[in-house]
Design an enzyme around this catalytic site. Structure first.
Site, PDB file in Angstrom:
ATOM      1  N   CYS B  51       0.414  -1.126  -0.015  1.00 50.14           N
ATOM      2  CA  CYS B  51      -0.499  -0.246  -0.420  1.00 50.14           C
ATOM      3  C   CYS B  51       0.618   0.958   0.031  1.00 50.14           C
ATOM      4  O   CYS B  51       2.053   1.389   0.726  1.00 50.14           O
ATOM      5  CB  CYS B  51      -0.807   0.470   1.068  1.00 50.14           C
ATOM      6  SG  CYS B  51      -1.946   1.829   1.298  1.00 50.14           S
ATOM      7  N   CYS B  54       0.393   2.971   3.367  1.00 49.44           N
ATOM      8  CA  CYS B  54       0.722   3.075   5.135  1.00 49.44           C
ATOM      9  C   CYS B  54       2.759   3.451   4.687  1.00 49.44           C
ATOM     10  O   CYS B  54       3.089   3.962   4.838  1.00 49.44           O
ATOM     11  CB  CYS B  54       0.798   1.243   5.127  1.00 49.44           C
ATOM     12  SG  CYS B  54      -0.911   0.193   4.752  1.00 49.44           S
ATOM     13  N   HIS B 114      -4.448  -0.023   8.320  1.00 49.43           N
ATOM     14  CA  HIS B 114      -4.893  -0.090   6.943  1.00 49.43           C
ATOM     15  C   HIS B 114      -5.910  -0.581   6.853  1.00 49.43           C
ATOM     16  O   HIS B 114      -6.761  -0.207   5.814  1.00 49.43           O
ATOM     17  CB  HIS B 114      -3.615  -0.807   6.009  1.00 49.43           C
ATOM     18  CG  HIS B 114      -4.112  -1.597   4.764  1.00 49.43           C
ATOM     19  ND1 HIS B 114      -4.088  -0.304   3.909  1.00 49.43           N
ATOM     20  CD2 HIS B 114      -4.422  -2.596   4.029  1.00 49.43           C
ATOM     21  CE1 HIS B 114      -3.828  -0.540   2.878  1.00 49.43           C
ATOM     22  NE2 HIS B 114      -4.722  -1.922   2.761  1.00 49.43           N
ATOM     23  N   ASN B 154     -13.363   9.915  -1.611  1.00 44.36           N
ATOM     24  CA  ASN B 154     -13.983   8.842  -2.080  1.00 44.36           C
ATOM     25  C   ASN B 154     -13.712   7.234  -0.991  1.00 44.36           C
ATOM     26  O   ASN B 154     -13.091   7.013  -1.157  1.00 44.36           O
ATOM     27  CB  ASN B 154     -13.536   8.687  -3.245  1.00 44.36           C
ATOM     28  CG  ASN B 154     -14.300   9.729  -4.241  1.00 44.36           C
ATOM     29  OD1 ASN B 154     -15.137  10.518  -4.325  1.00 44.36           O
ATOM     30  ND2 ASN B 154     -12.684   9.676  -5.194  1.00 44.36           N
ATOM     31  N   SER B 162      -8.661   3.941  -5.191  1.00 47.16           N
ATOM     32  CA  SER B 162      -8.160   3.101  -5.681  1.00 47.16           C
ATOM     33  C   SER B 162      -7.331   2.443  -5.054  1.00 47.16           C
ATOM     34  O   SER B 162      -6.293   1.684  -4.947  1.00 47.16           O
ATOM     35  CB  SER B 162      -7.446   3.010  -6.981  1.00 47.16           C
ATOM     36  OG  SER B 162      -6.484   4.543  -6.000  1.00 47.16           O
ATOM     37  N   HIS B 165      -7.110   2.321   1.745  1.00 45.92           N
ATOM     38  CA  HIS B 165      -6.172   2.704   3.354  1.00 45.92           C
ATOM     39  C   HIS B 165      -6.982   3.789   3.457  1.00 45.92           C
ATOM     40  O   HIS B 165      -7.576   5.294   2.481  1.00 45.92           O
ATOM     41  CB  HIS B 165      -4.414   3.127   2.687  1.00 45.92           C
ATOM     42  CG  HIS B 165      -3.914   3.415   4.237  1.00 45.92           C
ATOM     43  ND1 HIS B 165      -2.697   2.745   4.770  1.00 45.92           N
ATOM     44  CD2 HIS B 165      -4.056   5.027   5.111  1.00 45.92           C
ATOM     45  CE1 HIS B 165      -2.639   3.711   5.775  1.00 45.92           C
ATOM     46  NE2 HIS B 165      -3.375   4.220   6.384  1.00 45.92           N
ATOM     47  N   HIS B 167      -8.469   7.188   3.039  1.00 44.66           N
ATOM     48  CA  HIS B 167      -7.945   8.685   3.590  1.00 44.66           C
ATOM     49  C   HIS B 167      -8.665   9.356   2.320  1.00 44.66           C
ATOM     50  O   HIS B 167      -9.908   8.787   2.090  1.00 44.66           O
ATOM     51  CB  HIS B 167      -6.261   8.450   2.300  1.00 44.66           C
ATOM     52  CG  HIS B 167      -7.340   7.955   0.692  1.00 44.66           C
ATOM     53  ND1 HIS B 167      -6.757   6.559   0.931  1.00 44.66           N
ATOM     54  CD2 HIS B 167      -6.756   8.694  -0.104  1.00 44.66           C
ATOM     55  CE1 HIS B 167      -7.574   6.865  -0.197  1.00 44.66           C
ATOM     56  NE2 HIS B 167      -7.292   7.764  -1.408  1.00 44.66           N
ATOM     57  N   GLN B 169      -8.911  13.689   0.250  1.00 42.40           N
ATOM     58  CA  GLN B 169      -7.793  14.256  -0.443  1.00 42.40           C
ATOM     59  C   GLN B 169      -8.576  15.763  -0.276  1.00 42.40           C
ATOM     60  O   GLN B 169      -9.734  16.458   0.376  1.00 42.40           O
ATOM     61  CB  GLN B 169      -8.281  14.249  -2.139  1.00 42.40           C
ATOM     62  CG  GLN B 169      -7.934  12.876  -1.975  1.00 42.40           C
ATOM     63  CD  GLN B 169      -8.190  12.653  -4.231  1.00 42.40           C
ATOM     64  OE1 GLN B 169      -7.333  13.242  -4.640  1.00 42.40           O
ATOM     65  NE2 GLN B 169      -8.915  11.357  -4.745  1.00 42.40           N
TER      66      GLN B 169
HETATM   67  O1  LIG Z   1      -7.907  10.565  -7.276  1.00 40.60           O
HETATM   68  P1  LIG Z   1      -8.255   8.938  -7.994  1.00 40.60           P
HETATM   69  O2  LIG Z   1      -8.492   8.705  -6.094  1.00 40.60           O
HETATM   70  O3  LIG Z   1      -6.805   8.944  -8.142  1.00 40.60           O
HETATM   71  O4  LIG Z   1      -9.139   9.435  -7.978  1.00 40.60           O
HETATM   72  C1  LIG Z   1     -10.405   9.522  -7.897  1.00 40.60           C
HETATM   73  O5  LIG Z   1     -11.627  10.504  -7.412  1.00 40.60           O
HETATM   74  C2  LIG Z   1     -11.343  11.754  -8.281  1.00 40.60           C
HETATM   75  C3  LIG Z   1     -12.070  12.940  -7.675  1.00 40.60           C
HETATM   76  O6  LIG Z   1     -12.805  12.761  -7.132  1.00 40.60           O
HETATM   77  C4  LIG Z   1     -11.675  11.278  -9.653  1.00 40.60           C
HETATM   78  O7  LIG Z   1     -11.255  12.709 -10.528  1.00 40.60           O
HETATM   79  C5  LIG Z   1     -11.340  10.382 -10.439  1.00 40.60           C
HETATM   80  O8  LIG Z   1     -12.037   9.686 -11.131  1.00 40.60           O
HETATM   81  C6  LIG Z   1     -11.352   9.272  -9.326  1.00 40.60           C
HETATM   82  O9  LIG Z   1     -11.292   7.667  -9.638  1.00 40.60           O
END
Ligand SMILES: O=P(O)(O)O[C@H]1O[C@H](CO)[C@@H](O)[C@H](O)[C@H]1O
Ligand SMILES: O=P(O)(O)O[C@H]1O[C@H](CO)[C@@H](O)[C@H](O)[C@H]1O
Lengths: 347, 347
Positions: B51, B54, B114, B154, B162, B165, B167, B169
């Site tokens: 990961c 981590c 994790h 997300n 993806s 873990h 997290h 943004q």
């Molecule tokens: O930034 P990540 O986790 O790679 O990507 C994810 O979040 C983003 C922000 O919502 C999106 O644009 C991506 O389509 C999604 O896969």
């Protein structure tokens, strides 16, 4: 295209909906460890006895489909909108507002063949779908309680389609939904200001630039719009301003079927898979007004980004802030333009 | 709730974004033969050497994560927005408009563990995430080229995440994105008209009605908004009008962590699965203005509808016409209200 926009993060304006899209051209090479979609098997039989859309089969509500030969239309057995909805509106104050919504839902089987999709159908068969849409638009739109007729198709499981039999839907409602309303407002503003159609001016300029145009025939242009949100989003726009699909001449109907097939064949060829999308018509409401501002068009919103199994997720940032894309509209157009118009399965 | 709206298709108004949602209460029992989501295994180790989030692991760009103990923040290695974007704007005419967008992207690991997610974390640990958000909001928002700071998460593969873990943004940009801009316009209009906060008035009424409220603590209310689009969409709203998360007192920060945990525990308990969603803060831009109209709030947009594996698809009609939901906000609130606040895994 200015090289600055080819390389650097930027926002583009969508004049049809008065909104913006964030473009991050440098981000296309990001690694992907996330969700991978299932690809529907390509081995469907021409007739499937368990399919509730195939000819002669019995649907969930006990009705039996006729042994139809081309297009077959019926009322959606699980419609989101219903004809017998009582009128009622509620406005406690500016924070709590609701109104009942009368309408109806229809299902259109595009072909009796369970194993086909639009790109695999003959143009003459697609033309019959177009005729059916026009028929429905006029009949549903003619009802006094219907003011908007939304024709659309969800193709592929990834687009929430629950049956691979080629079919589309029509949801007709008393209100004009939000998205066509935005386009109406923008087109009306442009029309009043310039006495010209926004989209006619737009495609005229795109045909000169040739950066986003995929192909044209005598009556239609297929292109990736400047403001595309989905990775391979496209539009088919009639060259002549028409408010509604029922304004088409016979030649235009054939030309639309031609453009529809050519575009969807390119889509299937992109990742050599049955290419999923939501697609449909935006056109004038059926509220009895002339709507000179409206220039109808057909939009495709396909989710796939990198391959047959990796899609673009419109999630966190896109839901909370702004739509975002990783490749430019020009790159996508170049990719789609380079593809063959012969379906990969028939090669 | 008027029984007419409990039973019949209707539209509800969203006063925060000036948009509508179509509600089809009768449609919840439609059969589903479509896509079924994969459920992520619940057997993640506390530390995963593959990961890139981590502690002590090496990321794709060669950087090594420190042996962090609570929250860890770094610049997104594949950010959609970049600091060194040159300023450029382009307006050929009203149809072709673009401008470069300067900004930056940050990743916040919520925990070194994790195998955890927010509902499984201690409130004191969640409080540290809240502190980190406030820190980032102030630092990023303090930069002269940043006018909006979008904090979001997300969660789950189905939401394009993806890496499991825990997290979130942050995408910070020079422009104010479309969605918070809509909310700003609506709140400003309401503020100018009533000299009151739209959301303060709204939650005051919801606390009297008690139809959509899930729970409250001293400083926050958690509810399914009247205009919810996603099946189990919710909001956490501070009782006191504050423009930004950095306006919170210490007691309010603790109370937010409490509400955040309690709500996400209910979510996990709904289908006894790690409940996916996109979530985040809507708050005042960092453009140097006071923004008295803004009342910050936290929104959750979860896709699941019927079970851990069947989600609501926002596709054809929703993309082309109008968001649509199959159960009423009141039904969803009743379901969420009935759930335990003890996580199913610890029972
Ligand atoms: O930034 P990540 O986790 O790679 O990507 C994810 O979040 C983003 C922000 O919502 C999106 O644009 C991506 O389509 C999604 O896969
Ligand atoms: O009507 P269907 O095919 O059952 O359902 C599909 O299309 C509808 C209209 O876009 C959506 O509301 C549903 O979420 C989707 O699963």
């Amino acid at each position: 295209m200015n090289p600055i926009f080819e390389e650097h993060p930027h926002r583009r304006y969508n004049p049809l909906t008065d909104s913006w899209v964030l473009v991050s051209p440098h981000r296309a090479k990001r690694p992907w460890q996330g969700q991978v979609e299932k690809v529907a098997g390509d081995d469907r039989p021409a007739y499937d006895e368990t399919c509730y859309l195939c000819p002669t089969n019995t649907r969930m509500n006990g009705e039996v489909n006729p042994d139809y030969q081309d297009v077959y239309i019926f009322n959606n057995d699980f419609a989101a909108l219903l004809e017998d909805t009582p009128a009622h509106s509620f406005e406690e104050d500016e924070l709590f507002k609701a109104e009942t919504e009368r309408g109806l839902g229809r299902v259109i089987c595009f072909s009796p063949r369970h194993d086909l999709t639009v790109p695999e159908m003959e143009e003459v068969a697609i033309r019959k779908v177009v005729d059916a849409w026009i028929d429905e638009y006029l009949t549903l739109g003619g009802k006094d309680f219907i003011n908007y007729v939304q024709i659309f198709e969800n193709k592929g499981f990834v687009m929430g389609c629950s049956n691979p039999h080629p079919h589309g839907q029509i949801w007709a409602s008393s209100s004009v939904p939000d998205e066509p309303m935005k386009k109406q407002i923008a087109q009306l503003k442009y029309w009043q200001k310039n006495q010209r159609s926004l989209l006619a001016d737009y495609i005229e300029k795109e045909l000169i630039k040739q950066e986003r145009v995929l192909f044209e025939n005598e009556h239609f242009v297929a292109l990736v719009p400047y403001w595309a949100v989905w990775p391979f989003e496209t539009m088919i726009v009639p060259k002549r301003k028409m408010a509604r699909i029922s304004d088409m001449t016979d030649a235009e109907k054939d030309a639309f079927a031609n453009a529809y097939k050519r575009l969807t064949v390119r889509y299937d060829n992109l990742f050599e898979t049955s290419f999923p999308y939501s697609a449909g018509v935006h056109q004038a409401p059926t509220d009895g007004e002339a709507h000179d501002e409206w220039h109808w068009h057909f939009v495709f919103y396909p989710p796939l980004l990198r391959s047959a199994t990796v899609k673009k997720f419109m999630v966190g940032y896109e839901m909370l802030a702004n739509p975002q894309r990783d490749i430019t509209a020009e790159k996508s157009a170049a990719v789609l333009r380079a593809l063959s118009e012969i379906h990969y399965k028939t090669k």
